[in-house]
Design an enzyme around this catalytic site. Structure first.
Site, PDB file in Angstrom:
ATOM      1  N   ASP A 261       0.824  -1.213   0.000  1.00  0.00           N
ATOM      2  CA  ASP A 261       0.000   0.000   0.000  1.00  0.00           C
ATOM      3  C   ASP A 261       0.861   1.268   0.000  1.00  0.00           C
ATOM      4  O   ASP A 261       2.019   1.245   0.414  1.00  0.00           O
ATOM      5  CB  ASP A 261      -0.879   0.039   1.261  1.00  0.00           C
TER       6      ASP A 261
ATOM      7  N   HIS B  99       3.794  -2.103   3.118  1.00  0.00           N
ATOM      8  CA  HIS B  99       3.796  -0.760   2.521  1.00  0.00           C
ATOM      9  C   HIS B  99       5.113  -0.579   1.768  1.00  0.00           C
ATOM     10  O   HIS B  99       6.174  -0.795   2.376  1.00  0.00           O
ATOM     11  CB  HIS B  99       3.642   0.311   3.606  1.00  0.00           C
TER      12      HIS B  99
HETATM   13 ZN   LIG Z   1      -2.713   3.313   3.074  1.00  0.00          ZN
END
Ligand SMILES: [Zn+2]
Length: 239
Positions: free
Chosen positions: A56, A201
């Site tokens: 992400d 991430h």
């Molecule tokens: Zn996010």
């Protein structure tokens, strides 16, 4: 007799009412319950060893290093990108696509107050990001991952309107919270099982360092990372 029937109906009505209030409060807490909108957070039955790595908040310069690592192990992943970041790093987004990975929508600006936006505001965030992905991929993305994993009635109505699917996760690395890549690695490894959708991430060196240990471990244990569309048998983009 009449009072009896009325009393019975009222008790029943009250039970149903209380149950629905309880369910609504519970449903907005946990993305895995998928109460407001169908949410995919793992694949229950799939070939042994198949998992989906997801990233992400990118793309970012760290994405390039992650792509090199994935290539070395012939793993595929899904990148839930922020529209604004796609505008800054369109060449990295093209690398993601050219190397056979999938891109999904993670809103245009990743608003901190995402859980409080109105349906119309969520739709705007979705559509602005869709346009940018469409410019890069040539097709509209079907997958959406809400910032912070928030699902509520506004998000549910917005994704119904844009006709997209919500993708959650069931194995959360906490790579933006835990400061030590060894701890992150052990956390993911401990919970790992076939069908997992794993949340990372692509925004820090810590995540790159975690993957340098996790990917060889996955390979050694017979795991293979595939894209979310592959894992769930869904289409990543509109025809
Ligand atoms: Zn996010």
């Amino acid at each position: 007799m009449l009072i009896g029937i009325f009393g019975y109906s009222f008790a029943w009505f009250l039970t149903v009412l209380l149950l629905s209030i309880g369910l609504t409060a519970w449903g907005s807490f946990d993305i895995r319950l998928g109460y407001f909108t169908p949410t995919f957070f793992r694949k229950k039955y799939t070939a042994e060893g198949r998992v989906a790595l997801t990233f992400d908040d990118g793309p970012s310069p760290y994405t390039v290093e992650i792509l090199q690592l994935l290539k070395a192990y012939q793993f595929k992943a899904t990148f839930f990108c922020i529209g604004k970041e796609l505008s800054v790093y369109p060449h990295i987004a093209r690398m993601i696509i050219n190397e056979g990975h999938t891109i999904g929508n993670h809103t245009y600006s990743h608003p901190k107050n995402f859980g409080f936006l109105k349906e119309r505001e969520v739709v705007t965030e979705l559509e602005q990001c869709n346009v940018i992905i469409q410019q890069i991929v040539g097709k509209k993305p079907q997958f959406f991952r809400p910032p912070f994993g928030v699902t509520n009635p506004s998000v549910a109505k917005a994704v119904q309107y844009t006709a997209q699917q919500v993708i959650g996760w069931n194995n959360r690395s906490l790579d933006t919270v835990i400061g030590d890549d060894d701890k992150i690695y052990r956390r993911v490894r401990q919970k790992l099982k076939t069908g997992d959708i794993i949340l990372f991430h692509d925004t820090s060196q810590r995540t790159v360092d975690t993957l340098k240990r996790l990917l060889p471990y996955l390979e050694k244990k017979g795991y293979i990372s595939v894209s979310v569309d592959d894992l769930l048998n869904l289409q990543a983009y509109e025809d």
